[in-house]
Design a protein around this motif. Structure first.
Motif, PDB file in Angstrom:
ATOM      1  N   LEU A 111      40.423  69.203   3.123  1.00 32.53           N
ATOM      2  CA  LEU A 111      39.609  70.348   2.696  1.00 32.53           C
ATOM      3  C   LEU A 111      40.224  71.058   1.489  1.00 32.53           C
ATOM      4  O   LEU A 111      39.503  71.541   0.606  1.00 32.53           O
ATOM      5  CB  LEU A 111      39.409  71.337   3.852  1.00 32.53           C
ATOM      6  CG  LEU A 111      38.659  70.809   5.079  1.00 32.53           C
ATOM      7  CD1 LEU A 111      38.201  71.952   5.962  1.00 32.53           C
ATOM      8  CD2 LEU A 111      37.451  69.973   4.710  1.00 32.53           C
ATOM      9  N   ALA A 112      41.571  71.110   1.457  1.00 31.09           N
ATOM     10  CA  ALA A 112      42.225  71.742   0.303  1.00 31.09           C
ATOM     11  C   ALA A 112      41.924  70.947  -0.968  1.00 31.09           C
ATOM     12  O   ALA A 112      41.637  71.517  -2.027  1.00 31.09           O
ATOM     13  CB  ALA A 112      43.728  71.828   0.534  1.00 31.09           C
ATOM     14  N   THR A 113      41.960  69.619  -0.860  1.00 32.23           N
ATOM     15  CA  THR A 113      41.646  68.778  -2.025  1.00 32.23           C
ATOM     16  C   THR A 113      40.198  68.993  -2.457  1.00 32.23           C
ATOM     17  O   THR A 113      39.903  69.136  -3.652  1.00 32.23           O
ATOM     18  CB  THR A 113      41.875  67.283  -1.688  1.00 32.23           C
ATOM     19  OG1 THR A 113      43.176  67.162  -1.131  1.00 32.23           O
ATOM     20  CG2 THR A 113      41.769  66.410  -2.911  1.00 32.23           C
ATOM     21  N   MET A 114      39.300  69.051  -1.480  1.00 27.38           N
ATOM     22  CA  MET A 114      37.882  69.286  -1.808  1.00 27.38           C
ATOM     23  C   MET A 114      37.699  70.642  -2.479  1.00 27.38           C
ATOM     24  O   MET A 114      36.880  70.790  -3.381  1.00 27.38           O
ATOM     25  CB  MET A 114      37.021  69.234  -0.535  1.00 27.38           C
ATOM     26  CG  MET A 114      36.856  67.842   0.034  1.00 27.38           C
ATOM     27  SD  MET A 114      35.776  67.822   1.466  1.00 27.38           S
ATOM     28  CE  MET A 114      34.168  67.990   0.704  1.00 27.38           C
ATOM     29  N   LYS A 115      38.477  71.631  -2.034  1.00 31.26           N
ATOM     30  CA  LYS A 115      38.342  72.980  -2.605  1.00 31.26           C
ATOM     31  C   LYS A 115      38.869  72.982  -4.043  1.00 31.26           C
ATOM     32  O   LYS A 115      38.218  73.474  -4.957  1.00 31.26           O
ATOM     33  CB  LYS A 115      39.116  73.970  -1.730  1.00 31.26           C
ATOM     34  CG  LYS A 115      39.051  75.395  -2.202  1.00 31.26           C
ATOM     35  CD  LYS A 115      37.725  76.023  -1.841  1.00 31.26           C
ATOM     36  CE  LYS A 115      37.424  77.301  -2.608  1.00 31.26           C
ATOM     37  NZ  LYS A 115      38.492  78.262  -2.716  1.00 31.26           N
ATOM     38  N   VAL A 116      40.059  72.410  -4.215  1.00 34.84           N
ATOM     39  CA  VAL A 116      40.688  72.426  -5.539  1.00 34.84           C
ATOM     40  C   VAL A 116      39.856  71.639  -6.551  1.00 34.84           C
ATOM     41  O   VAL A 116      39.719  72.055  -7.702  1.00 34.84           O
ATOM     42  CB  VAL A 116      42.136  71.871  -5.435  1.00 34.84           C
ATOM     43  CG1 VAL A 116      42.706  71.565  -6.800  1.00 34.84           C
ATOM     44  CG2 VAL A 116      43.019  72.867  -4.694  1.00 34.84           C
ATOM     45  N   TYR A 117      39.293  70.518  -6.123  1.00 30.68           N
ATOM     46  CA  TYR A 117      38.506  69.695  -7.051  1.00 30.68           C
ATOM     47  C   TYR A 117      37.010  70.054  -7.039  1.00 30.68           C
ATOM     48  O   TYR A 117      36.164  69.234  -7.386  1.00 30.68           O
ATOM     49  CB  TYR A 117      38.746  68.204  -6.789  1.00 30.68           C
ATOM     50  CG  TYR A 117      40.161  67.836  -7.144  1.00 30.68           C
ATOM     51  CD1 TYR A 117      40.571  67.790  -8.468  1.00 30.68           C
ATOM     52  CD2 TYR A 117      41.117  67.625  -6.161  1.00 30.68           C
ATOM     53  CE1 TYR A 117      41.884  67.517  -8.802  1.00 30.68           C
ATOM     54  CE2 TYR A 117      42.437  67.343  -6.483  1.00 30.68           C
ATOM     55  CZ  TYR A 117      42.813  67.288  -7.807  1.00 30.68           C
ATOM     56  OH  TYR A 117      44.122  67.026  -8.138  1.00 30.68           O
ATOM     57  N   GLN A 118      36.720  71.275  -6.584  1.00 27.84           N
ATOM     58  CA  GLN A 118      35.380  71.884  -6.679  1.00 27.84           C
ATOM     59  C   GLN A 118      34.298  71.193  -5.863  1.00 27.84           C
ATOM     60  O   GLN A 118      33.117  71.459  -6.060  1.00 27.84           O
ATOM     61  CB  GLN A 118      34.943  71.971  -8.146  1.00 27.84           C
ATOM     62  CG  GLN A 118      35.816  72.927  -8.956  1.00 27.84           C
ATOM     63  CD  GLN A 118      35.346  73.068 -10.383  1.00 27.84           C
ATOM     64  OE1 GLN A 118      35.211  72.070 -11.080  1.00 27.84           O
ATOM     65  NE2 GLN A 118      35.101  74.278 -10.815  1.00 27.84           N
ATOM     66  N   GLU A 119      34.694  70.313  -4.938  1.00 31.66           N
ATOM     67  CA  GLU A 119      33.671  69.671  -4.098  1.00 31.66           C
ATOM     68  C   GLU A 119      33.031  70.712  -3.172  1.00 31.66           C
ATOM     69  O   GLU A 119      31.840  70.622  -2.867  1.00 31.66           O
ATOM     70  CB  GLU A 119      34.284  68.533  -3.283  1.00 31.66           C
ATOM     71  CG  GLU A 119      34.689  67.345  -4.141  1.00 31.66           C
ATOM     72  CD  GLU A 119      35.294  66.213  -3.341  1.00 31.66           C
ATOM     73  OE1 GLU A 119      34.903  66.018  -2.185  1.00 31.66           O
ATOM     74  OE2 GLU A 119      36.193  65.532  -3.874  1.00 31.66           O
ATOM     75  N   ARG A 215      40.768  77.850   1.899  1.00 25.44           N
ATOM     76  CA  ARG A 215      41.240  79.001   1.117  1.00 25.44           C
ATOM     77  C   ARG A 215      42.208  78.584   0.007  1.00 25.44           C
ATOM     78  O   ARG A 215      42.759  79.437  -0.692  1.00 25.44           O
ATOM     79  CB  ARG A 215      41.936  80.008   2.040  1.00 25.44           C
ATOM     80  CG  ARG A 215      40.960  80.849   2.850  1.00 25.44           C
ATOM     81  CD  ARG A 215      41.687  81.675   3.890  1.00 25.44           C
ATOM     82  NE  ARG A 215      42.666  82.567   3.311  1.00 25.44           N
ATOM     83  CZ  ARG A 215      42.404  83.792   2.860  1.00 25.44           C
ATOM     84  NH1 ARG A 215      41.170  84.251   2.925  1.00 25.44           N
ATOM     85  NH2 ARG A 215      43.354  84.556   2.358  1.00 25.44           N
ATOM     86  N   THR A 216      42.411  77.288  -0.141  1.00 23.90           N
ATOM     87  CA  THR A 216      43.384  76.816  -1.133  1.00 23.90           C
ATOM     88  C   THR A 216      42.883  77.064  -2.559  1.00 23.90           C
ATOM     89  O   THR A 216      41.740  76.787  -2.875  1.00 23.90           O
ATOM     90  CB  THR A 216      43.650  75.302  -0.940  1.00 23.90           C
ATOM     91  OG1 THR A 216      43.985  75.094   0.415  1.00 23.90           O
ATOM     92  CG2 THR A 216      44.775  74.819  -1.831  1.00 23.90           C
TER      93      THR A 216
END
Lengths: 252, 260
Positions: A111-119, A215-216
């Motif tokens: 989820l952090a990766t999805m958040k950071v990469y705007q997914e 929340r990342t």
């Protein structure tokens, strides 16, 4: 002051995430495929490590009990001791710790990766609430799989204890006597108490991991930080909750 | 089968300001985009273009002012369900765990818009429009930068948007691919009449396909005009931004105002 603010913010956002996720519970029938996928990830892929750990915890418990009870000639109670320890405490706590390490870390990283990469932003712009697609199916999956994993941990741990109790030279307890001890001393209530604890711990692990992941903000370093944070918070919370939940269950 | 079967809509930004802590990013911005228009917001890096776009998409809440899409305030949660808008992110923001087909099919599946056959038809039509039919079963990690951008645009098309927001659509692309993306944006307007708000610092894109161009610098809106008039501007900052001269003897980064 900033630290306290952060903690309160985390706490508040976790509660909001929980409420929002359950608001989308009626959409579960449309998300069977996701539920099955998460059940597989949480349950099936965690099972081998739970099996290995619980077998050896049962074994060590039997070994320690045999060694300690030899002096008072009470080795017939090894089964009761191993059975109760696993059912009431060790199976739910150790299973939860494994789920936190294996599943919680993977969820927060994803989820952090999805958040950071705007997914996650992409989902929002598509009018697809992230809580509905990313959080709710995972919460339901953990509620389904935690009792299954904990029951498996109990059974495998009991068998591990039996193998050691029968085969170690200074114990050599008959398997029938060992399992009679479990039958006589471990009640249905003990098992249920353990399952309730496992449900609460598992639910908290997934909720915290999802919240920390979503929340990342930042880049690769923050993704790593989120994974560590999710696991550390989960482990601390399991141990703190363990005391309070055990205490509450004893009073019911 | 038509890809987009909806009319285009307009957009209005009124006295919009944004600060992060004490840092002011955008200052009293007002713009109006007509239905079916290609409106390009240009400005140097850090001028607040992407921040403005995120607010138009409803991903952030403004400190002051309001943003109206088809007359509806974007800060109202209902607006998102009433207007059909797609944001094409700078890096594509494709779902890495899904194939290209599933990326495109996600929106109609989640909103249960079509049956299986119609959905497949819509997705394949969008892929064909952008010459991506061979990439349907590929994963985003197997695509080049240009293909990722095109897939992001195709994903937006499946949503049948009335308004498409583009965040730096030609950045990190070679000049030919940049030109291709510009052509796609113009083509989508010509074919479907969709309103386009493009944030970019690509001068060629802005001057070639835009109906109007806005220049944003340091959080202030300096000019809004047609590409022809913007190109003839007398504003020295805008002139320098649009036609920068490389001066090795007196480099920009050593000038005091560069530190802003």
């Amino acid at each position: 002051m900033k630290q306290i603010n952060n903690i309160l913010e985390h706490f508040g956002s976790t509660i909001i995430l929980c409420i929002r996720s359950f608001y989308y519970l009626p959409t579960l029938p449309r998300q069977w495929h996701r539920l099955i996928e998460h059940c597989y990830l949480i349950g099936y892929t965690t099972f081998p490590i739970v099996a290995i750990l619980s077998f050896f915890i049962g074994s060590v418990l039997a070994l320690q009990a045999g060694y300690s009870l030899e002096a008072v000639a009470a080795q017939d109670f090894i089964g009761a001791l191993v059975g109760l320890s696993l059912a009431r405490e060790l199976a739910p706590v150790m299973t939860s710790i494994l789920v936190a390490g294996r599943v919680g870390s993977a969820i927060s990283a994803e989820l952090a990766t999805m958040k950071v990469y705007q997914e996650v932003d992409a989902l929002v712009t598509m009018n697809i609430p992230p809580e509905r697609m990313l959080v709710m199916p995972r919460l339901v999956a953990v509620l389904i799989m935690m009792p299954v994993l904990t029951i498996c941990a109990n059974l495998i741990g009991w068998v591990g204890g039996a193998v050691i109790a029968q085969n170690v030279d200074f114990i050599q307890l008959d398997t029938r006597i060992y399992f009679d001890g479990i039958r006589n001393f471990v009640t249905f209530r003990d098992i249920v108490d353990g399952l309730i604890k496992a449900e609460i711990f598992g639910f908290c692990i997934i909720l915290i991991s999802c919240n920390v992941g979503l929340r990342t903000v930042g880049g690769p370093r923050e993704i790593g930080g989120s994974v560590t944070r999710a696991v550390v918070i989960s482990l601390i919370l399991i141990l703190i909750l363990d005391y309070f939940v055990t205490n509450a269950l004893m009073k019911i | 089968m038509e890809i987009i079967e909806r009319a285009s809509i307009g957009l209005k930004v009124e006295n919009f300001s944004k600060s992060y802590d004490s840092v002011k990013v955008l200052n009293d911005i007002s713009i109006e985009v007509e239905p079916g228009e290609i409106f390009v917001i240009m400005g140097p890096s850090g001028s607040g273009k992407s921040v403005l776009l995120k607010h138009v998409a409803g991903l952030e809440i403004p400190n002051n002012g309001r943003i109206l899409i088809d007359g509806k305030d974007i800060s109202d949660p209902k607006t998102r369900t009433q207007v059909h808008m797609a944001l094409i992110f700078q890096a594509g923001a494709l779902f890495n765990s899904m194939s290209v087909f599933d990326n495109l099919a996600l929106y109609p599946r989640e909103h249960r818009l079509y049956n299986k056959k119609t959905l497949r038809g819509k997705v394949m039509k969008a892929l064909e429009t952008l010459s991506l039919e061979d990439a349907a079963e590929k994963f985003p990690s197997q695509l080049s930068g240009g293909m990722r951008k095109r897939v992001a645009i195709a994903r937006a098309l499946v949503m049948e948007p009335e308004l498409i927001l583009y965040d730096e659509p030609t950045s990190e692309l070679d000049p030919t691919m940049g030109a291709t993306i510009s052509e796609i944006i113009a083509d989508l307007r010509a074919e479907f009449g969709v309103t386009s708000l493009v944030v970019s610092h690509d001068r060629d894109l802005a001057l070639t396909i835009a109906d109007r161009v806005a220049i944003l610098m340091d959080g202030d809106l300096l000019e809004v005009d047609t590409p022809e008039n913007i190109n003839k501007t007398e504003n020295p900052r805008v002139k320098d931004f649009l036609n920068p001269v490389i001066d090795i003897k007196n480099p920009r980064f050593k000038k005091k105002e560069y530190s802003r």
